[in-house]
Design a protein around this motif. Structure first.
Motif, PDB file in Angstrom:
ATOM      1  N   LEU A 138       0.717  -1.274  -0.051  1.00 14.00           N
ATOM      2  CA  LEU A 138       0.015  -0.162   0.141  1.00 14.00           C
ATOM      3  C   LEU A 138       0.864   1.315  -0.060  1.00 14.00           C
ATOM      4  CD1 LEU A 138      -2.512  -1.166   2.469  1.00 14.00           C
ATOM      5  CD2 LEU A 138      -3.170  -0.472   0.110  1.00 14.00           C
ATOM      6  N   LEU A 139       1.942   1.302   0.677  1.00 16.22           N
ATOM      7  CA  LEU A 139       2.618   2.393   0.773  1.00 16.22           C
ATOM      8  C   LEU A 139       3.474   2.533  -0.552  1.00 16.22           C
ATOM      9  CD1 LEU A 139       4.326   1.997   4.351  1.00 16.22           C
ATOM     10  CD2 LEU A 139       3.071   4.034   3.612  1.00 16.22           C
ATOM     11  N   THR A 140       4.070   1.672  -1.224  1.00 14.22           N
ATOM     12  CA  THR A 140       4.924   2.000  -2.173  1.00 14.22           C
ATOM     13  C   THR A 140       4.317   1.719  -3.716  1.00 14.22           C
ATOM     14  OG1 THR A 140       5.686  -0.496  -2.245  1.00 14.22           O
ATOM     15  CG2 THR A 140       6.971   1.037  -0.789  1.00 14.22           C
ATOM     16  N   ARG A 141       3.407   1.073  -3.772  1.00 16.91           N
ATOM     17  CA  ARG A 141       2.839   0.498  -4.814  1.00 16.91           C
ATOM     18  C   ARG A 141       1.179   0.666  -5.364  1.00 16.91           C
ATOM     19  NH1 ARG A 141       4.291  -5.753  -6.149  1.00 16.91           N
ATOM     20  NH2 ARG A 141       6.226  -4.719  -5.538  1.00 16.91           N
ATOM     21  N   THR A 142       0.355   0.299  -4.395  1.00 18.80           N
ATOM     22  CA  THR A 142      -0.974   0.414  -4.697  1.00 18.80           C
ATOM     23  C   THR A 142      -1.641   1.497  -4.283  1.00 18.80           C
ATOM     24  OG1 THR A 142      -1.470  -1.030  -2.675  1.00 18.80           O
ATOM     25  CG2 THR A 142      -1.225  -2.409  -4.851  1.00 18.80           C
ATOM     26  N   ALA A 143      -1.170   2.079  -3.342  1.00 16.26           N
ATOM     27  CA  ALA A 143      -2.048   3.355  -2.856  1.00 16.26           C
ATOM     28  C   ALA A 143      -1.010   4.613  -2.122  1.00 16.26           C
ATOM     29  CB  ALA A 143      -3.000   3.087  -1.899  1.00 16.26           C
ATOM     30  N   PRO A 144       0.078   4.741  -2.787  1.00 15.41           N
ATOM     31  CA  PRO A 144       0.925   5.796  -2.078  1.00 15.41           C
ATOM     32  C   PRO A 144       0.375   7.168  -1.855  1.00 15.41           C
ATOM     33  CG  PRO A 144       1.549   5.293  -4.303  1.00 15.41           C
ATOM     34  CD  PRO A 144       0.456   4.490  -4.046  1.00 15.41           C
ATOM     35  N   HIS A 145      -0.716   7.335  -2.275  1.00 16.59           N
ATOM     36  CA  HIS A 145      -1.368   8.656  -2.245  1.00 16.59           C
ATOM     37  C   HIS A 145      -2.258   8.955  -1.050  1.00 16.59           C
ATOM     38  CE1 HIS A 145      -3.869   6.361  -4.272  1.00 16.59           C
ATOM     39  NE2 HIS A 145      -5.197   7.169  -4.409  1.00 16.59           N
ATOM     40  N   LEU A 146      -2.424   7.619  -0.592  1.00 15.94           N
ATOM     41  CA  LEU A 146      -3.602   7.502   0.590  1.00 15.94           C
ATOM     42  C   LEU A 146      -2.827   7.153   2.102  1.00 15.94           C
ATOM     43  CD1 LEU A 146      -6.579   5.847  -1.167  1.00 15.94           C
ATOM     44  CD2 LEU A 146      -6.266   8.215  -0.687  1.00 15.94           C
ATOM     45  N   VAL A 147      -1.803   6.095   1.847  1.00 13.47           N
ATOM     46  CA  VAL A 147      -1.279   5.457   2.940  1.00 13.47           C
ATOM     47  C   VAL A 147       0.189   6.188   3.088  1.00 13.47           C
ATOM     48  CG1 VAL A 147      -0.562   3.330   3.892  1.00 13.47           C
ATOM     49  CG2 VAL A 147      -2.412   3.425   2.187  1.00 13.47           C
ATOM     50  N   LYS A 148       0.543   6.753   4.363  1.00 10.07           N
ATOM     51  CA  LYS A 148       1.766   7.379   4.849  1.00 10.07           C
ATOM     52  C   LYS A 148       2.351   6.885   5.908  1.00 10.07           C
ATOM     53  CE  LYS A 148       0.436  10.249   1.610  1.00 10.07           C
ATOM     54  NZ  LYS A 148       1.309  10.414   0.426  1.00 10.07           N
ATOM     55  N   ALA A 149       3.352   6.653   5.900  1.00 14.58           N
ATOM     56  CA  ALA A 149       4.517   5.929   6.840  1.00 14.58           C
ATOM     57  C   ALA A 149       4.354   6.962   8.262  1.00 14.58           C
ATOM     58  CB  ALA A 149       6.017   5.852   6.609  1.00 14.58           C
ATOM     59  N   GLN A 150       4.110   6.372   9.297  1.00 10.91           N
ATOM     60  CA  GLN A 150       3.779   7.213  10.259  1.00 10.91           C
ATOM     61  C   GLN A 150       4.741   6.519  11.514  1.00 10.91           C
ATOM     62  OE1 GLN A 150       1.565   9.825  11.571  1.00 10.91           O
ATOM     63  NE2 GLN A 150       3.009   9.478  13.043  1.00 10.91           N
ATOM     64  N   PRO A 151       5.454   7.539  12.045  1.00  6.27           N
ATOM     65  CA  PRO A 151       6.275   7.142  13.454  1.00  6.27           C
ATOM     66  C   PRO A 151       5.615   7.072  14.484  1.00  6.27           C
ATOM     67  CG  PRO A 151       6.700   9.413  12.745  1.00  6.27           C
ATOM     68  CD  PRO A 151       5.908   8.884  11.768  1.00  6.27           C
ATOM     69  N   PHE A 152       5.711   6.113  15.520  1.00 10.84           N
ATOM     70  CA  PHE A 152       5.144   6.138  16.719  1.00 10.84           C
ATOM     71  C   PHE A 152       6.356   5.976  18.187  1.00 10.84           C
ATOM     72  CE2 PHE A 152       1.403   4.831  14.408  1.00 10.84           C
ATOM     73  CZ  PHE A 152       0.439   5.306  15.004  1.00 10.84           C
ATOM     74  N   LEU A 153       5.888   6.475  18.964  1.00  8.70           N
ATOM     75  CA  LEU A 153       6.968   6.180  20.172  1.00  8.70           C
ATOM     76  C   LEU A 153       6.217   5.366  21.113  1.00  8.70           C
ATOM     77  CD1 LEU A 153       9.598   7.780  20.773  1.00  8.70           C
ATOM     78  CD2 LEU A 153       8.294   9.356  22.187  1.00  8.70           C
ATOM     79  N   TRP A 154       7.198   4.389  21.449  1.00  7.23           N
ATOM     80  CA  TRP A 154       6.615   3.373  22.657  1.00  7.23           C
ATOM     81  C   TRP A 154       7.289   3.705  23.696  1.00  7.23           C
ATOM     82  CZ3 TRP A 154       6.616  -2.567  21.644  1.00  7.23           C
ATOM     83  CH2 TRP A 154       6.111  -3.346  22.747  1.00  7.23           C
TER      84      TRP A 154
END
Length: 577
Positions: A93-109
């Motif tokens: 989803l991130l790189t091929r099928t929906a890169p406009h809609l799906v965005k990498a998101q950092p999380f802090l644990w």
């Protein structure tokens, strides 16, 4: 572009075709699973019909945590296969099928215990990274984990309480506008020949002996009834699975429980942080997720036994989320900070078929089963793995129809099929400055449009060229252009104000007044496109305003029963049969 339009004319054409043409596959349910099935089948060369009783993404798929993720907590249940599968889909989803809609998101644990907690958490997150790296599907789409001291973590997230951590691990997942993903799946399927109709409810099944050979359908917009002939039918109705399959037979089928999850939304400036927060709770997990103008915080996980069409948030739900969020936030949130809430139902699959007792654990993994000859049901799973669920469902249907040879003749290709807007997204990213200069927009405006419409940005520009009034921002929420309201109707299948404000221009939970201040302007844009007279205009405004008021009243109650009673005091503009 016209081939992928969802609008009232396309809907009428699809209804006409479904009445006169037998389809290879009829999909019942227009959430992410049903939409994924329709796309999978259409790209295999099958003639597909898909019907949804509400608007697209009318159920679970519009009210998720809006995450595309591997399910880090599943590692602690040793469910490595499920995590690896989800991480592969995240990469696709991130790189091929929906890169406009799906965005990498950092999380802090946040970590609260030295050495031991950091060690086992690091192992868990390390396995997460490893499974993503070797699972395929764009393993380099997100950075790997990074460890922080307490001071370093507070630089990344200044809004965290001093006593909430002794250090932290940063890891990545991804976020997505869930309803827009579903709409784009349906649109892409239509582009490959699928016949798609929203607000068309299955009221029964056609049978030849004991075999299902189609469905009785009621067009909820007009009251018309029709029959659709199909070689095979797949029930993908989520929490409605049992009700929909019971229209065919009371014997056998899948068992599905409904679990309610709620989220609250607060302004972006209310929490100071450059990443999200991931918290493990006594029941599940809680995410604090940053978006462009706000934070989404949730979720809960409670049994739901009320009306399936109207899950609502209660005061107790809000208190639960606030309590857990405030356990780590330096400046505690209050009810006055909340600009929106939403509630949705998850379909939790029971591992045994109906009629069989089981004490086994409820699972989110999916199952496909034949309910009766000619009708299969699929349930379980999660948004991230919709494509795998769709592949399994279509494989099952093809095998039932034609055996293993049918799979050889119609292989799944959706790993390589971008959704509308996705194929040229990267190329248009390089054009941001030029477009901004040409159109008189800020680069931020162009990025906003690219992240919603991808390489369909020229369509938005053309709409404005044809009608310059559409180039102005909405008065009540300048982040959106008037053209986006028009596009929701001409290309994304919106038929009512509710459709626009809940799933396309999502002021229903992004704006403190839930978009009511935008109603007159939105109705002015929609009315000529949908042929509304003054009576219909007033009905749309009244219905939306009354529903918002009912949900606000529900939020003041303490139990699900009280909340639903408040919500059901207002009838739906287009009620289901």
């Amino acid at each position: 572009m016209a081939r992928t339009c969802l609008n009232s004319a396309q809907r009428e054409g699809a209804l006409a075709q479904l009445q006169k043409e037998k389809v290879d596959l009829l999909v019942v349910g227009g959430g992410v699973t049903g939409a994924g099935i329709a796309l999978d089948a259409a790209t295999r060369g099958l003639r597909v019909g898909i019907v949804e009783a509400q608007d697209w993404a009318g159920g679970t798929s519009q009210w998720s945590s809006k995450l595309v993720h591997g399910g880090l907590r599943y590692l602690y249940q040793f469910n490595f296969a499920l995590v690896a599968e989800a991480l592969k889909e995240r990469g696709l989803l991130l790189t091929r099928t929906a890169p406009h809609l799906v965005k990498a998101q950092p999380f802090l644990w946040p970590l609260k215990m030295p050495v031991v907690e950091r060690s086992y958490s690091a192992v868990g997150v390390g396995m997460y990274d490893m499974l993503a790296q070797f699972g395929g599907g764009g393993h380099n789409a997100v950075p790997r984990q990074k460890h922080y001291t307490k001071e370093g973590a507070k630089e990344l997230f200044p809004g965290i309480r001093d006593d909430a951590l002794i250090g932290a691990i940063r890891f990545y997942d991804a976020r997505v506008d869930d309803a827009r993903l579903v709409i784009d799946l349906v649109r892409t399927a239509v582009g490959y020949g699928a016949l798609a109709v929203s607000r068309a409810q299955v009221t029964g099944y056609l049978k030849d002996g004991s075999r299902v050979v189609g469905a009785h359908i009621k067009d909820l917009e007009t009251g018309r009834e029709l029959q659709v002939q199909a070689d095979y039918v797949i029930n993908a109705t989520g929490v409605w699975t049992e009700r929909t399959q019971d229209l065919a037979t009371a014997d056998g089928g899948l068992r599905v429980l409904a679990s309610k999850g709620i989220h609250i939304v607060v302004p972006k400036d209310r929490i100071q942080g450059q990443a999200g927060i991931f918290l493990r709770t006594e029941k599940s997990v809680l995410f604090i997720i940053p978006w462009e103008r706000y934070w989404v915080i949730g979720t809960t996980d409670t049994e739901w036994t009320q009306d399936l069409a109207h899950p609502v948030t209660t005061a107790a739900d809000i208190d639960y989320v606030l309590e857990h969020a405030n356990s780590v936030l330096a400046n505690p949130l209050t009810r006055e900070d909340i600009i929106g809430t939403y509630a949705g139902l998850r379909p939790l699959l029971q591992p045994k078929t109906k009629g069989e007792d089981s004490s086994a654990k409820v699972s989110r993994e999916h199952t496909v089963a034949e309910v009766t000859p000619g009708l299969a049901a699929i349930a379980g799973g999660k948004l991230t793995t919709y494509r795998v669920m769709a592949q399994d469902a279509v494989d099952f249907a093809l095998t039932q129809r034609g055996g293993p040879r049918a799979l050889e003749e119609h292989p799944c290709i959706t790993e390589t099929v971008p959704l509308v807007g996705g194929a040229g997204y990267a190329a248009w990213q390089t054009q941001k400055e030029r477009v901004a200069a040409d159109e008189g927009w800020s680069p931020q405006r162009v990025q906003h449009l690219l992240d919603r419409y991808g390489d369909e940005l020229p369509v938005i520009i053309d709409l404005i060229a044809e009608n310059p009034d559409l180039g102005a921002p909405l008065a009540a929420e300048p982040a959106y252009l008037r053209a986006e309201v028009a596009f929701a109707i001409t290309h994304e299948g919106a038929l009512h104000v509710d459709d626009i404000l809940r799933k396309r221009v999502r002021l229903d939970y992004e704006h403190r007044d839930r978009g009511r201040s935008a109603l007159p302007e939105i109705v002015d844009i929609a009315a000529p496109l949908l042929g509304w007279d003054e009576t219909q205009r007033e009905a749309e405004i009244r219905s939306y305003s009354d529903r918002v008021a009912a949900e606000a009243a529900a939020e003041q109650t303490s139990t699900d029963e009280q909340a639903v009673r408040a919500r059901l005091g207002v009838p739906d503009l287009v009620p289901m049969a």
